[in-house]
Design an enzyme around this catalytic site. Sequence first.
Site, PDB file in Angstrom:
ATOM      1  N   ASP A 154      -0.890   8.311   0.974  1.00 21.89           N
ATOM      2  CA  ASP A 154      -1.435   8.288   2.341  1.00 21.89           C
ATOM      3  C   ASP A 154      -0.911   9.492   3.124  1.00 21.89           C
ATOM      4  O   ASP A 154      -1.643  10.137   3.866  1.00 21.89           O
ATOM      5  CB  ASP A 154      -1.020   7.005   3.081  1.00 21.89           C
TER       6      ASP A 154
ATOM      7  N   LYS B 238      13.975   6.983  -6.394  1.00 21.34           N
ATOM      8  CA  LYS B 238      15.134   6.788  -5.523  1.00 21.34           C
ATOM      9  C   LYS B 238      16.309   6.444  -6.445  1.00 21.34           C
ATOM     10  O   LYS B 238      16.923   5.372  -6.353  1.00 21.34           O
ATOM     11  CB  LYS B 238      14.811   5.661  -4.510  1.00 21.34           C
TER      12      LYS B 238
ATOM     13  N   ASP C 113      12.559  10.052  -0.297  1.00 22.17           N
ATOM     14  CA  ASP C 113      12.692  10.454   1.118  1.00 22.17           C
ATOM     15  C   ASP C 113      12.538  11.968   1.256  1.00 22.17           C
ATOM     16  O   ASP C 113      11.837  12.464   2.140  1.00 22.17           O
ATOM     17  CB  ASP C 113      14.015   9.947   1.730  1.00 22.17           C
TER      18      ASP C 113
ATOM     19  N   ASP D 216       1.960   4.680  -3.264  1.00 22.51           N
ATOM     20  CA  ASP D 216       1.097   4.204  -2.188  1.00 22.51           C
ATOM     21  C   ASP D 216       1.401   4.989  -0.912  1.00 22.51           C
ATOM     22  O   ASP D 216       0.499   5.503  -0.243  1.00 22.51           O
ATOM     23  CB  ASP D 216       1.351   2.699  -1.972  1.00 22.51           C
TER      24      ASP D 216
ATOM     25  N   TYR E 132       5.161  -4.522  -6.202  1.00 21.67           N
ATOM     26  CA  TYR E 132       3.881  -5.183  -5.906  1.00 21.67           C
ATOM     27  C   TYR E 132       3.713  -6.457  -6.723  1.00 21.67           C
ATOM     28  O   TYR E 132       3.086  -7.411  -6.270  1.00 21.67           O
ATOM     29  CB  TYR E 132       2.709  -4.247  -6.240  1.00 21.67           C
TER      30      TYR E 132
HETATM   31  C1  IPM Z   1      -4.186   1.307  -1.837  1.00 22.30           C
HETATM   32  C2  IPM Z   1      -4.128   0.191  -0.844  1.00 22.30           C
HETATM   33  C3  IPM Z   1      -3.711  -1.072  -1.554  1.00 22.30           C
HETATM   34  C4  IPM Z   1      -2.334  -0.850  -2.125  1.00 22.30           C
HETATM   35  C5  IPM Z   1      -3.753  -2.344  -0.685  1.00 22.30           C
HETATM   36  C6  IPM Z   1      -5.107  -2.543  -0.047  1.00 22.30           C
HETATM   37  C7  IPM Z   1      -3.336  -3.549  -1.463  1.00 22.30           C
HETATM   38  O1  IPM Z   1      -3.282   0.505   0.204  1.00 22.30           O
HETATM   39  O2  IPM Z   1      -4.994   1.220  -2.780  1.00 22.30           O
HETATM   40  O3  IPM Z   1      -3.453   2.280  -1.693  1.00 22.30           O
HETATM   41  O4  IPM Z   1      -1.334  -1.025  -1.416  1.00 22.30           O
HETATM   42  O5  IPM Z   1      -2.238  -0.494  -3.294  1.00 22.30           O
HETATM   43 MN    MN Z   2      -2.461   2.522   0.110  1.00 16.08          MN
END
Ligand code: IPM
Ligand code: MN
Length: 372
Positions: free
Chosen positions: A249, A189, A221, A245, A142
């Site tokens: 999700d 990884k 993975d 990240d 990032y």
């Molecule tokens: C998160 C979001 C952010 C990230 C984005 C909005 C930059 O997806 O907080 O998980 O990738 O960290």
């Molecule tokens: Mn995110």
Amino acid sequence: MKLKIAVLPGDGIGPEVTNQAVKVLKAIASEFDHTFSFKTADVGAIAIDKYGDPLPDKTLDLCKSTDAILFGSIGHPKYDNDPSAKVRPEQGLLKLRKELGLFANIRPVKAYKPLLDKSPLKKAIIDGTDISIYRELTGGIYFGKKELSEDGNTASDLCEYSRIEIERIAHLAFKAARARKQKVTLVDKANVLESSRLWRKIVTEVAADYKDVDLDFLFVDNAAMQMILNPKQFDVILTENMFGDIISDEASVIGGSIGLLASASVGETHAMFEPIHGSYPQAEGKGIANPIASILSAAMLLDHFELYNEAELVRLAVDKSLKLKITTPDINSEFDSITTSNVGDFIEDFIFNPNDSNRNFKNIHLGQSTII
Ligand code: IPM
Ligand code: MN
């Protein structure tokens, strides 16, 4: 306790959900005799529209001068669909994380009993899941050097980590595991990436200070697969920025809605609390956004300041709202007219009357969504 809280509602559904979290924090302050003061500032697309900057100095200064930040969400389709946009809402969030040194992002993932059938995953697989993800937040790909060749045909993003960046979050993860099920899984990884091999080496060294905690390793993975095959195997997951990240999700599917997942981002001197969901522009202004992730982020804020009873009461109120199906349509197919603020009102009411919380809500499911 006196706390100065910066409120950064941001874009899309951010303002709607953050309003509910503020409502809940005000109720807690009044019940427990705390003084919480709130100051609001712009961030994200709305700040670009107003000031041409996703994180105006005014906002950053406010964040630096407060005890904690309650963050909504950022993002707007007009930027998502324009990869060449030089100024983007996300830059505001990334700069805030970096400037405030918020190196550890903690994302709890739980399967809530009343929602077991909301997840596309089988009940038997998710029932009992309780994971705490420790995602490194201010390093890695990032923030590494980004390059685009002059002819525009080659690009690169550097993934770089240093010992100190790995050590400090590893210590937090091991400490957290101590108070949980004494297990840390490092997701990396290391079969391919040098930076992952450094993570393994350093985390193994840190583990020596925590003999009571087990450490195991999973390639990312495989971890992505294990997360949906057998999420109960996890206690604390420790991982670098981008893997965290993605994995978080994915993990949100276990709870039945991404609208439930809270997070805390902490550093040496500052702390920020935000739902992990995005700005969900399609839902903006419709009253359908789930405020629970934001409210649970407020509970994490209370925990951060060791207001454990207060945080517990918020969580109890959330559990009750789930049980009574006083929830937004993403997790409520039966009663689909319950709004974002209905949920906030219920939780507020529970905080004021924990023993008689259903008093004002008895009729909520009788065909009307209006609270009496
Ligand atoms: C998160 C979001 C952010 C990230 C984005 C909005 C930059 O997806 O907080 O998980 O990738 O960290
Ligand atoms: Mn995110």
